[in-house]
Scaffold this motif. Structure first.
Motif, PDB file in Angstrom:
ATOM      1  N   MET A 254       0.851  -1.189   0.000  1.00 13.75           N
ATOM      2  CA  MET A 254       0.000   0.000   0.000  1.00 13.75           C
ATOM      3  C   MET A 254       0.887   1.239   0.000  1.00 13.75           C
ATOM      4  O   MET A 254       1.918   1.272   0.666  1.00 13.75           O
ATOM      5  N   ASP A 255       0.471   2.267  -0.755  1.00 10.34           N
ATOM      6  CA  ASP A 255       1.159   3.549  -0.766  1.00 10.34           C
ATOM      7  C   ASP A 255       0.605   4.416   0.356  1.00 10.34           C
ATOM      8  O   ASP A 255      -0.616   4.519   0.518  1.00 10.34           O
ATOM      9  N   LEU A 256       1.504   5.050   1.107  1.00 12.59           N
ATOM     10  CA  LEU A 256       1.103   5.964   2.175  1.00 12.59           C
ATOM     11  C   LEU A 256       1.580   7.358   1.834  1.00 12.59           C
ATOM     12  O   LEU A 256       2.696   7.547   1.360  1.00 12.59           O
TER      13      LEU A 256
ATOM     14  N   ILE B 261      12.153   9.502  12.722  1.00 17.50           N
ATOM     15  CA  ILE B 261      12.003   8.046  12.666  1.00 17.50           C
ATOM     16  C   ILE B 261      11.645   7.564  11.263  1.00 17.50           C
ATOM     17  O   ILE B 261      12.019   6.459  10.880  1.00 17.50           O
ATOM     18  N   LEU B 262      10.965   8.392  10.487  1.00 13.26           N
ATOM     19  CA  LEU B 262      10.583   7.973   9.136  1.00 13.26           C
ATOM     20  C   LEU B 262      11.775   7.935   8.183  1.00 13.26           C
ATOM     21  O   LEU B 262      11.827   7.088   7.292  1.00 13.26           O
ATOM     22  N   LYS B 263      12.731   8.828   8.369  1.00 17.26           N
ATOM     23  CA  LYS B 263      13.891   8.864   7.464  1.00 17.26           C
ATOM     24  C   LYS B 263      14.684   7.562   7.512  1.00 17.26           C
ATOM     25  O   LYS B 263      15.347   7.214   6.547  1.00 17.26           O
ATOM     26  N   ASP B 264      14.614   6.862   8.628  1.00 14.78           N
ATOM     27  CA  ASP B 264      15.345   5.602   8.788  1.00 14.78           C
ATOM     28  C   ASP B 264      14.365   4.438   8.946  1.00 14.78           C
ATOM     29  O   ASP B 264      14.584   3.523   9.721  1.00 14.78           O
ATOM     30  N   SER B 265      13.267   4.476   8.209  1.00 16.59           N
ATOM     31  CA  SER B 265      12.183   3.517   8.443  1.00 16.59           C
ATOM     32  C   SER B 265      12.203   2.288   7.535  1.00 16.59           C
ATOM     33  O   SER B 265      11.498   1.321   7.814  1.00 16.59           O
ATOM     34  N   LYS B 266      12.991   2.301   6.496  1.00 19.14           N
ATOM     35  CA  LYS B 266      12.974   1.177   5.547  1.00 19.14           C
ATOM     36  C   LYS B 266      13.279  -0.134   6.273  1.00 19.14           C
ATOM     37  O   LYS B 266      14.255  -0.247   6.995  1.00 19.14           O
ATOM     38  N   GLY B 267      12.400  -1.115   6.072  1.00 18.93           N
ATOM     39  CA  GLY B 267      12.557  -2.419   6.707  1.00 18.93           C
ATOM     40  C   GLY B 267      11.974  -2.512   8.102  1.00 18.93           C
ATOM     41  O   GLY B 267      11.921  -3.590   8.675  1.00 18.93           O
ATOM     42  N   LYS B 268      11.515  -1.399   8.656  1.00 17.59           N
ATOM     43  CA  LYS B 268      10.946  -1.403   9.999  1.00 17.59           C
ATOM     44  C   LYS B 268       9.432  -1.570   9.928  1.00 17.59           C
ATOM     45  O   LYS B 268       8.808  -1.314   8.904  1.00 17.59           O
ATOM     46  N   TYR B 269       8.869  -1.990  11.033  1.00 17.70           N
ATOM     47  CA  TYR B 269       7.436  -2.231  11.104  1.00 17.70           C
ATOM     48  C   TYR B 269       6.713  -0.968  11.552  1.00 17.70           C
ATOM     49  O   TYR B 269       7.209  -0.219  12.387  1.00 17.70           O
ATOM     50  N   ILE B 270       5.525  -0.760  10.978  1.00 16.11           N
ATOM     51  CA  ILE B 270       4.782   0.461  11.235  1.00 16.11           C
ATOM     52  C   ILE B 270       3.296   0.142  11.399  1.00 16.11           C
ATOM     53  O   ILE B 270       2.733  -0.664  10.656  1.00 16.11           O
ATOM     54  N   TYR B 271       2.695   0.758  12.399  1.00 15.23           N
ATOM     55  CA  TYR B 271       1.235   0.732  12.577  1.00 15.23           C
ATOM     56  C   TYR B 271       0.756   2.105  12.131  1.00 15.23           C
ATOM     57  O   TYR B 271       1.342   3.118  12.520  1.00 15.23           O
ATOM     58  N   PHE B 272      -0.277   2.138  11.312  1.00 18.48           N
ATOM     59  CA  PHE B 272      -0.768   3.434  10.845  1.00 18.48           C
ATOM     60  C   PHE B 272      -2.280   3.446  10.743  1.00 18.48           C
ATOM     61  O   PHE B 272      -2.925   2.412  10.634  1.00 18.48           O
ATOM     62  N   GLU B 273      -2.817   4.656  10.816  1.00 16.49           N
ATOM     63  CA  GLU B 273      -4.241   4.895  10.620  1.00 16.49           C
ATOM     64  C   GLU B 273      -4.375   6.040   9.634  1.00 16.49           C
ATOM     65  O   GLU B 273      -3.536   6.939   9.604  1.00 16.49           O
ATOM     66  N   GLY B 274      -5.408   5.973   8.820  1.00 14.86           N
ATOM     67  CA  GLY B 274      -5.616   7.035   7.853  1.00 14.86           C
ATOM     68  C   GLY B 274      -6.798   6.754   6.953  1.00 14.86           C
ATOM     69  O   GLY B 274      -7.559   5.814   7.175  1.00 14.86           O
ATOM     70  N   ASN B 275      -6.928   7.585   5.938  1.00 15.67           N
ATOM     71  CA  ASN B 275      -8.055   7.497   5.009  1.00 15.67           C
ATOM     72  C   ASN B 275      -7.595   6.995   3.647  1.00 15.67           C
ATOM     73  O   ASN B 275      -6.655   7.544   3.070  1.00 15.67           O
ATOM     74  N   VAL B 276      -8.288   5.974   3.156  1.00 13.54           N
ATOM     75  CA  VAL B 276      -8.051   5.489   1.798  1.00 13.54           C
ATOM     76  C   VAL B 276      -9.018   6.238   0.895  1.00 13.54           C
ATOM     77  O   VAL B 276     -10.228   6.184   1.086  1.00 13.54           O
ATOM     78  N   GLU B 277      -8.437   6.965  -0.066  1.00 13.05           N
ATOM     79  CA  GLU B 277      -9.268   7.751  -0.965  1.00 13.05           C
ATOM     80  C   GLU B 277      -9.282   7.191  -2.378  1.00 13.05           C
ATOM     81  O   GLU B 277     -10.166   7.481  -3.145  1.00 13.05           O
ATOM     82  N   LYS B 278      -8.268   6.429  -2.720  1.00 11.70           N
ATOM     83  CA  LYS B 278      -8.269   5.744  -4.006  1.00 11.70           C
ATOM     84  C   LYS B 278      -7.545   4.426  -3.804  1.00 11.70           C
ATOM     85  O   LYS B 278      -6.828   4.241  -2.834  1.00 11.70           O
ATOM     86  N   ASP B 279      -7.741   3.509  -4.733  1.00 10.66           N
ATOM     87  CA  ASP B 279      -7.164   2.168  -4.587  1.00 10.66           C
ATOM     88  C   ASP B 279      -5.673   2.213  -4.279  1.00 10.66           C
ATOM     89  O   ASP B 279      -4.901   2.823  -5.005  1.00 10.66           O
ATOM     90  N   GLY B 280      -5.305   1.567  -3.195  1.00 14.10           N
ATOM     91  CA  GLY B 280      -3.905   1.391  -2.880  1.00 14.10           C
ATOM     92  C   GLY B 280      -3.191   2.567  -2.270  1.00 14.10           C
ATOM     93  O   GLY B 280      -1.985   2.541  -2.111  1.00 14.10           O
TER      94      GLY B 280
END
Length: 109
Positions: A64-66, A79-98
């Protein structure tokens, strides 16, 4: 045969995260909660010179694209700049597929 348990499902159990898999959420519209690992990170500078970023997150069922707009990104930039490979919990709005516009997030591990 080697039947290993997906680490995402183990982490969800460990952190008591109850979310659907991305393959179920990717075509939904509206507010979602999800968990996965960061596949890619890209920072972007807006016309107003604000920093924001784009992430690709996967849970091995789907990717999914965020979109993390400037106001949210400012809180989590380090924390996001060094986030590749790390696990993330997120909440947000899906407005279009993916694609999900992130409202809140937490890095795990």
């Amino acid at each position: 045969f080697n039947f290993s348990v997906n680490p995402i499902f183990e982490l969800k159990k460990q952190y008591q995260i109850d979310t659907k898999v991305l393959s179920e959420l990717i075509y939904e519209r509206g507010y979602i909660r999800a968990f996965g690992y960061v596949v890619s990170f890209r920072e972007y500078i807006t016309k107003n010179h604000d920093r924001m970023c784009f992430l690709k997150v996967s849970d091995d069922t789907e990717t999914m694209d965020l979109v993390v707009h400037a106001s949210i990104y400012a809180r989590y930039e380090e924390i996001l700049k060094d986030s590749k490979g790390k696990y993330i919990y997120f909440e947000g709005n899906v407005e279009k597929d993916g694609s999900c516009i992130v409202k809140t997030l937490r890095m795990k591990r």
